[in-house]
Scaffold this motif. Structure first.
Motif, PDB file in Angstrom:
ATOM      1  N   ALA A  97      25.375 -24.703  39.693  1.00 28.61           N
ATOM      2  CA  ALA A  97      26.399 -25.869  40.291  1.00 28.61           C
ATOM      3  C   ALA A  97      25.342 -27.285  39.998  1.00 28.61           C
ATOM      4  O   ALA A  97      24.520 -27.260  39.969  1.00 28.61           O
ATOM      5  CB  ALA A  97      26.308 -25.944  41.688  1.00 28.61           C
ATOM      6  N   ASN A 138      25.804 -18.833  37.247  1.00 30.66           N
ATOM      7  CA  ASN A 138      26.309 -19.878  37.917  1.00 30.66           C
ATOM      8  C   ASN A 138      25.196 -20.972  38.272  1.00 30.66           C
ATOM      9  O   ASN A 138      24.126 -20.737  38.629  1.00 30.66           O
ATOM     10  CB  ASN A 138      26.947 -19.677  38.999  1.00 30.66           C
ATOM     11  CG  ASN A 138      27.384 -20.932  39.630  1.00 30.66           C
ATOM     12  OD1 ASN A 138      27.643 -22.006  39.041  1.00 30.66           O
ATOM     13  ND2 ASN A 138      27.302 -21.033  40.953  1.00 30.66           N
ATOM     14  N   GLU A 140      25.660 -22.382  44.966  1.00 27.13           N
ATOM     15  CA  GLU A 140      25.671 -21.601  43.714  1.00 27.13           C
ATOM     16  C   GLU A 140      25.669 -19.986  44.089  1.00 27.13           C
ATOM     17  O   GLU A 140      26.626 -19.535  43.364  1.00 27.13           O
ATOM     18  CB  GLU A 140      24.233 -22.126  42.878  1.00 27.13           C
ATOM     19  CG  GLU A 140      23.904 -23.125  42.579  1.00 27.13           C
ATOM     20  CD  GLU A 140      22.660 -23.270  41.645  1.00 27.13           C
ATOM     21  OE1 GLU A 140      21.793 -22.355  41.865  1.00 27.13           O
ATOM     22  OE2 GLU A 140      22.561 -24.261  40.926  1.00 27.13           O
ATOM     23  N   THR A 189      31.925 -15.614  44.601  1.00 23.60           N
ATOM     24  CA  THR A 189      33.453 -15.885  44.421  1.00 23.60           C
ATOM     25  C   THR A 189      34.084 -15.450  42.970  1.00 23.60           C
ATOM     26  O   THR A 189      35.171 -14.726  42.805  1.00 23.60           O
ATOM     27  CB  THR A 189      33.983 -17.527  44.647  1.00 23.60           C
ATOM     28  OG1 THR A 189      33.460 -17.539  45.910  1.00 23.60           O
ATOM     29  CG2 THR A 189      35.468 -17.746  44.617  1.00 23.60           C
ATOM     30  N   LEU A 226      29.242 -19.693  45.018  1.00 22.62           N
ATOM     31  CA  LEU A 226      30.174 -19.844  44.206  1.00 22.62           C
ATOM     32  C   LEU A 226      30.108 -18.612  43.009  1.00 22.62           C
ATOM     33  O   LEU A 226      31.264 -18.140  42.741  1.00 22.62           O
ATOM     34  CB  LEU A 226      30.001 -20.855  43.239  1.00 22.62           C
ATOM     35  CG  LEU A 226      30.604 -21.492  41.976  1.00 22.62           C
ATOM     36  CD1 LEU A 226      32.406 -21.512  42.344  1.00 22.62           C
ATOM     37  CD2 LEU A 226      30.317 -22.687  41.331  1.00 22.62           C
ATOM     38  N   ALA A 253      33.801 -26.765  40.467  1.00 24.19           N
ATOM     39  CA  ALA A 253      34.043 -25.150  39.879  1.00 24.19           C
ATOM     40  C   ALA A 253      35.236 -24.826  40.024  1.00 24.19           C
ATOM     41  O   ALA A 253      35.518 -23.728  39.408  1.00 24.19           O
ATOM     42  CB  ALA A 253      33.206 -24.605  40.776  1.00 24.19           C
TER      43      ALA A 253
END
Length: 181
Positions: free
Chosen positions: A151, A149, A128, A134, A131, A168
């Motif tokens: 996940a 976020n 998480e 990113t 991600l 994602a």
């Protein structure tokens, strides 16, 4: 009237102090309880903040004249009835900027002796965090705002593990395609 003063003198200093201290202590106790019950209940606005995020948030809260408490340098507490609105207001300003913890969580925790459940939870937190970082880097390149976020990945061996999931990447791709030029 002379009889009253004579009676008071006959009580002695210790009894007079005790008679004055009891009501004073009760008044103090009830005043303290009333202040505690009428004071707003403070709850965490954000936890595990970086120093940069903490200072930015505190500046913003002071600018808005919002009463807050800082605990342990990484937790900001505000009144319960203002938490949701403040979170939205701070997110609108792009706070907190920290991407959460990524794979460095495994550097900070002792893997030896950790149960499989704890390792799986840490792995999910790491995914998480990575991600989120990113997505934030893509948003920063395109001038985007804040992101959160969570996940949701099927566990290996579960009923859903055999199904094809888009994960994602499709979220990022669809976000990029919907973004106005």
């Amino acid at each position: 009237m002379q009889e009253f003063f004579g009676f008071v003198r006959s009580l002695g200093a210790a009894r007079l102090v005790a008679m004055g201290a009891e009501p004073a202590a009760l008044i103090g106790l009830f005043s303290f309880l009333m202040l505690q019950m009428t004071a707003p209940q403070m709850v965490p606005l954000f936890t595990d903040l970086s120093v940069e995020d903490s200072s930015s948030m505190i500046k913003d809260l002071e600018r808005q004249a919002v009463p807050y408490q800082m605990t342990d340098g990484a937790i900001i507490m505000v009144a319960r009835d203002r938490v949701a609105r403040l979170r939205m207001k701070l997110a609108e300003g792009g706070l907190p900027k920290g991407g959460g913890i990524g794979y460095e969580i495994f550097d900070k925790t002792a893997a030896l002796g950790a149960t499989t459940l704890i390792q799986n939870i840490n792995h999910m937190r790491a995914l998480e965090g990575e991600l989120t970082r990113t997505i934030r880097s893509v948003q920063a390149a395109l001038g985007g705002g804040a992101v959160a976020n969570n996940a949701a990945l099927p566990a290996p061996g579960s009923v859903l593990a055999g199904e094809k999931t888009h994960g994602a990447v499709s979220i990022i791709r669809s976000w990029l395609h919907r973004r106005p030029a």
